[in-house]
Design a protein around this motif. Structure first.
Motif, PDB file in Angstrom:
ATOM      1  N   LEU A   1      10.819   3.231  11.428  1.00 67.19           N
ATOM      2  CA  LEU A   1      11.079   3.108   9.996  1.00 67.19           C
ATOM      3  C   LEU A   1      12.368   2.338   9.741  1.00 67.19           C
ATOM      4  CD1 LEU A   1      10.278   6.773   8.881  1.00 67.19           C
ATOM      5  CD2 LEU A   1       8.752   4.794   8.809  1.00 67.19           C
ATOM      6  N   SER A   2      12.344   1.531   8.699  1.00 68.17           N
ATOM      7  CA  SER A   2      13.557   0.836   8.267  1.00 68.17           C
ATOM      8  C   SER A   2      14.444   1.802   7.495  1.00 68.17           C
ATOM      9  CB  SER A   2      13.185  -0.349   7.369  1.00 68.17           C
ATOM     10  OG  SER A   2      12.610   0.117   6.161  1.00 68.17           O
TER      11      SER A   2
ATOM     12  N   GLU B   1      12.805   2.753   4.273  1.00 65.19           N
ATOM     13  CA  GLU B   1      11.711   3.707   4.441  1.00 65.19           C
ATOM     14  C   GLU B   1      12.239   5.116   4.727  1.00 65.19           C
ATOM     15  OE1 GLU B   1       8.231   0.720   6.152  1.00 65.19           O
ATOM     16  OE2 GLU B   1       9.789   1.474   7.504  1.00 65.19           O
ATOM     17  N   VAL B   2      13.349   5.210   5.450  1.00 66.66           N
ATOM     18  CA  VAL B   2      13.979   6.513   5.686  1.00 66.66           C
ATOM     19  C   VAL B   2      14.472   7.097   4.360  1.00 66.66           C
ATOM     20  CG1 VAL B   2      15.934   7.699   6.753  1.00 66.66           C
ATOM     21  CG2 VAL B   2      14.611   6.032   8.066  1.00 66.66           C
ATOM     22  N   SER B   3      15.065   6.242   3.525  1.00 67.33           N
ATOM     23  CA  SER B   3      15.516   6.684   2.198  1.00 67.33           C
ATOM     24  C   SER B   3      14.330   7.152   1.359  1.00 67.33           C
ATOM     25  CB  SER B   3      16.247   5.544   1.483  1.00 67.33           C
ATOM     26  OG  SER B   3      17.379   5.139   2.202  1.00 67.33           O
ATOM     27  N   PHE B   4      13.220   6.436   1.458  1.00 68.06           N
ATOM     28  CA  PHE B   4      11.986   6.798   0.754  1.00 68.06           C
ATOM     29  C   PHE B   4      11.540   8.193   1.182  1.00 68.06           C
ATOM     30  CE2 PHE B   4       7.418   7.116   0.376  1.00 68.06           C
ATOM     31  CZ  PHE B   4       7.095   6.447  -0.795  1.00 68.06           C
ATOM     32  N   MET B   5      11.574   8.451   2.485  1.00 70.65           N
ATOM     33  CA  MET B   5      11.139   9.748   3.011  1.00 70.65           C
ATOM     34  C   MET B   5      12.075  10.868   2.560  1.00 70.65           C
ATOM     35  SD  MET B   5      10.201  10.816   6.941  1.00 70.65           S
ATOM     36  CE  MET B   5      11.892  10.850   7.542  1.00 70.65           C
ATOM     37  N   MET B   6      13.380  10.633   2.617  1.00 70.16           N
ATOM     38  CA  MET B   6      14.338  11.653   2.194  1.00 70.16           C
ATOM     39  C   MET B   6      14.179  11.965   0.715  1.00 70.16           C
ATOM     40  SD  MET B   6      17.752  10.381   4.266  1.00 70.16           S
ATOM     41  CE  MET B   6      18.780  11.588   3.444  1.00 70.16           C
ATOM     42  N   LEU B   7      13.965  10.938  -0.094  1.00 77.10           N
ATOM     43  CA  LEU B   7      13.768  11.132  -1.525  1.00 77.10           C
ATOM     44  C   LEU B   7      12.488  11.919  -1.790  1.00 77.10           C
ATOM     45  CD1 LEU B   7      15.044  10.464  -4.251  1.00 77.10           C
ATOM     46  CD2 LEU B   7      13.734   8.325  -4.273  1.00 77.10           C
ATOM     47  N   SER B   8      11.455  11.668  -0.990  1.00 72.68           N
ATOM     48  CA  SER B   8      10.193  12.405  -1.121  1.00 72.68           C
ATOM     49  C   SER B   8      10.415  13.894  -0.923  1.00 72.68           C
ATOM     50  CB  SER B   8       9.163  11.895  -0.109  1.00 72.68           C
ATOM     51  OG  SER B   8       8.796  10.559  -0.369  1.00 72.68           O
ATOM     52  N   PHE B   9      11.194  14.246   0.096  1.00 72.31           N
ATOM     53  CA  PHE B   9      11.441  15.652   0.375  1.00 72.31           C
ATOM     54  C   PHE B   9      12.295  16.304  -0.711  1.00 72.31           C
ATOM     55  CE2 PHE B   9      10.106  14.691   4.764  1.00 72.31           C
ATOM     56  CZ  PHE B   9       9.280  15.789   4.983  1.00 72.31           C
TER      57      PHE B   9
ATOM     58  N   VAL C   1      -3.876  -0.065   8.488  1.00 72.23           N
ATOM     59  CA  VAL C   1      -3.430  -1.466   8.531  1.00 72.23           C
ATOM     60  C   VAL C   1      -1.918  -1.529   8.726  1.00 72.23           C
ATOM     61  CG1 VAL C   1      -3.312  -3.632   7.241  1.00 72.23           C
ATOM     62  CG2 VAL C   1      -5.362  -2.189   7.077  1.00 72.23           C
ATOM     63  N   ASP C   2      -1.210  -0.667   8.007  1.00 70.11           N
ATOM     64  CA  ASP C   2       0.257  -0.600   8.093  1.00 70.11           C
ATOM     65  C   ASP C   2       0.620   0.813   8.536  1.00 70.11           C
ATOM     66  OD1 ASP C   2       2.997  -0.330   7.610  1.00 70.11           O
ATOM     67  OD2 ASP C   2       2.957  -1.800   5.981  1.00 70.11           O
ATOM     68  N   ARG C   3       0.989   0.972   9.807  1.00 67.43           N
ATOM     69  CA  ARG C   3       1.261   2.303  10.363  1.00 67.43           C
ATOM     70  C   ARG C   3       2.418   3.000   9.659  1.00 67.43           C
ATOM     71  NH1 ARG C   3      -0.170   3.503  15.702  1.00 67.43           N
ATOM     72  NH2 ARG C   3       1.951   4.219  16.141  1.00 67.43           N
ATOM     73  N   GLU C   4       3.477   2.249   9.343  1.00 68.85           N
ATOM     74  CA  GLU C   4       4.650   2.851   8.711  1.00 68.85           C
ATOM     75  C   GLU C   4       4.323   3.346   7.299  1.00 68.85           C
ATOM     76  OE1 GLU C   4       4.734   0.081  10.491  1.00 68.85           O
ATOM     77  OE2 GLU C   4       5.869   0.897  12.182  1.00 68.85           O
ATOM     78  N   PHE C   5       3.597   2.514   6.537  1.00 64.81           N
ATOM     79  CA  PHE C   5       3.229   2.920   5.182  1.00 64.81           C
ATOM     80  C   PHE C   5       2.292   4.122   5.226  1.00 64.81           C
ATOM     81  CE2 PHE C   5       0.438   2.682   1.445  1.00 64.81           C
ATOM     82  CZ  PHE C   5       1.392   2.727   0.437  1.00 64.81           C
ATOM     83  N   PHE C   6       1.347   4.109   6.172  1.00 68.01           N
ATOM     84  CA  PHE C   6       0.419   5.237   6.311  1.00 68.01           C
ATOM     85  C   PHE C   6       1.193   6.513   6.631  1.00 68.01           C
ATOM     86  CE2 PHE C   6      -2.384   7.925   8.900  1.00 68.01           C
ATOM     87  CZ  PHE C   6      -3.445   8.087   8.017  1.00 68.01           C
ATOM     88  N   TYR C   7       2.188   6.401   7.490  1.00 69.40           N
ATOM     89  CA  TYR C   7       3.009   7.561   7.843  1.00 69.40           C
ATOM     90  C   TYR C   7       3.740   8.102   6.613  1.00 69.40           C
ATOM     91  CZ  TYR C   7       7.125  10.049   9.518  1.00 69.40           C
ATOM     92  OH  TYR C   7       8.125  10.982   9.696  1.00 69.40           O
ATOM     93  N   LEU C   8       4.345   7.209   5.853  1.00 69.13           N
ATOM     94  CA  LEU C   8       5.110   7.633   4.677  1.00 69.13           C
ATOM     95  C   LEU C   8       4.239   8.338   3.654  1.00 69.13           C
ATOM     96  CD1 LEU C   8       7.465   4.556   4.159  1.00 69.13           C
ATOM     97  CD2 LEU C   8       8.123   6.841   4.929  1.00 69.13           C
ATOM     98  N   THR C   9       3.015   7.865   3.483  1.00 70.80           N
ATOM     99  CA  THR C   9       2.137   8.454   2.474  1.00 70.80           C
ATOM    100  C   THR C   9       1.453   9.727   2.965  1.00 70.80           C
ATOM    101  OG1 THR C   9       0.341   6.988   3.200  1.00 70.80           O
ATOM    102  CG2 THR C   9       1.678   6.264   1.334  1.00 70.80           C
ATOM    103  N   GLU C  10       1.252   9.845   4.286  1.00 68.83           N
ATOM    104  CA  GLU C  10       0.483  10.971   4.811  1.00 68.83           C
ATOM    105  C   GLU C  10       1.336  12.103   5.365  1.00 68.83           C
ATOM    106  OE1 GLU C  10      -2.869  11.407   4.717  1.00 68.83           O
ATOM    107  OE2 GLU C  10      -2.841   9.619   3.437  1.00 68.83           O
ATOM    108  N   VAL C  11       2.537  11.815   5.820  1.00 67.24           N
ATOM    109  CA  VAL C  11       3.337  12.840   6.499  1.00 67.24           C
ATOM    110  C   VAL C  11       4.553  13.260   5.688  1.00 67.24           C
ATOM    111  CG1 VAL C  11       4.669  13.405   8.566  1.00 67.24           C
ATOM    112  CG2 VAL C  11       2.557  12.098   8.769  1.00 67.24           C
TER     113      VAL C  11
END
Length: 248
Positions: free
Chosen positions: A126-127, A130-138, A41-51
Motif C-alpha cells: 500500500l502507498s 492508501e494507508v491513510s485511506f485505511m486508517m480513516l476507514s477504521f 484487477v487491482d489487488r490493492e483497491f480490492f484489499y481496501l474495499t474488502e478488508v
C-alpha cells in the motif's frame, strides 16, 4: 465509576465467547478474500474495499459489546445492587458509555492488526495515501459503532429488556441501512437525499470530504454526527433513566 468500568472490561475480555465470535468473523473475511483476490484487477483497491473497515467484523464486535456490556447486567439486574451501593444513575450510564469507547477501540485495533496481517500475507503493498485511506476507514467505523451502541443503550436503559436492546442494535446497524439502500431507489429519497442524514450517510460524506482535502467540512459533519447520534441519545438516556422506577 472507575471500578465499574474496570470490572466490565475484565468480565468481557476474559470470557472466551467474544473471541470465538471475532475469530469466526476473521476466518470468514480471510477465506472470502483468499477466494476472490486472484480475480481482482487491482489487488490493492480490492484489499481496501474488502478488508479495511470491514463491516462484518464491526457487526460482530458490536454484537459482542452490546451483549457483554449490557446483556449480563440487565439479565442479572446487577445494576440495582451497584446503584444501591451509592453510584448515581448518571455515572452508571456514563460508565457503560466509556465501556463502549474503550472496548470499541480495543476490538477495532485488533481488527486493524488483522487487516495488516492479511496485507502482509498476500503481499499487498500500500502507498502512504492508501494507508491513510485505511486508517480513516477504521476511524469512521469506530464512530459508527459507538453511535449504534449508544442509541441501543438508550433502549436497554429505558426498557430494561435485553431482547429490546439487541433488536435495536441489529436494526440500527444492519436492518435500517439495508432498508435505506432499497429506499434510495425511490424518487423522494433521491430528490432530498434522505439516506445521507443517517449515521452511515453522514460519516460517508465526512470520509469523502477528508479524502478530497476538505478537512473543515469533514470535521463539521463528524461533529454533527457525534451531537445527533451519540450526544443526544446519551443525554436522553441519562435524563429518563434518572427518573425511571427500577423494576425488581
Amino acid at each position: 465509576m472507575r471500578r465499574v468500568i474496570i470490572a466490565d472490561i475484565r468480565r468481557i475480555v476474559f470470557r472466551i465467547w467474544p473471541w470465538i465470535f471475532l475469530a469466526v468473523a476473521f476466518a470468514v473475511i480471510a477465506g472470502s478474500f483468499a477466494y476472490s483476490i486472484n480475480d481482482a484487477v487491482d489487488r490493492e483497491f480490492f484489499y481496501l474495499t474488502e478488508v479495511s473497515g470491514q463491516t462484518l467484523a464491526t457487526l460482530v464486535i458490536g454484537f459482542v459489546l452490546i451483549l457483554g456490556i449490557f446483556g449480563d447486567e440487565f439479565k442479572s439486574m446487577a445494576m440495582i445492587g451497584i446503584i444501591g451501593r451509592g453510584l448515581n444513575r448518571d455515572k452508571f450510564v456514563l460508565a457503560k458509555f466509556f465501556d463502549e469507547i474503550i472496548l470499541g477501540i480495543m476490538f477495532l485495533t485488533i481488527t486493524a492488526v488483522f487487516a495488516v496481517v492479511i496485507a502482509l500475507g498476500f503481499n499487498i503493498k500500500l502507498s502512504s495515501t492508501e494507508v491513510s485511506f485505511m486508517m480513516l476507514s477504521f476511524i469512521m467505523e469506530f464512530l459508527e459503532l459507538i453511535a449504534y451502541l449508544t442509541i441501543s443503550a438508550m433502549f436497554f436503559f429505558l426498557s430494561e429488556n435485553v431482547a429490546m436492546g439487541v433488536f435495536a442494535f441489529l436494526s440500527f446497524e444492519f436492518i435500517i441501512p439495508v432498508a435505506l439502500y432499497f429506499a434510495s431507489m425511490l424518487a423522494v429519497v433521491q430528490r432530498y437525499h434522505l439516506d445521507s442524514y443517517y449515521v452511515s450517510g453522514l460519516l460517508g460524506r465526512a470520509f469523502s470530504d477528508f479524502i478530497m482535502g476538505d478537512i473543515l467540512e469533514g470535521v463539521i459533519v463528524i461533529l454533527i454526527t457525534i451531537i445527533a447520534y451519540i450526544g443526544l441519545p446519551l443525554f436522553v438516556t441519562m435524563f429518563y433513566f434518572r427518573k425511571k422506577e427500577m423494576e425488581f
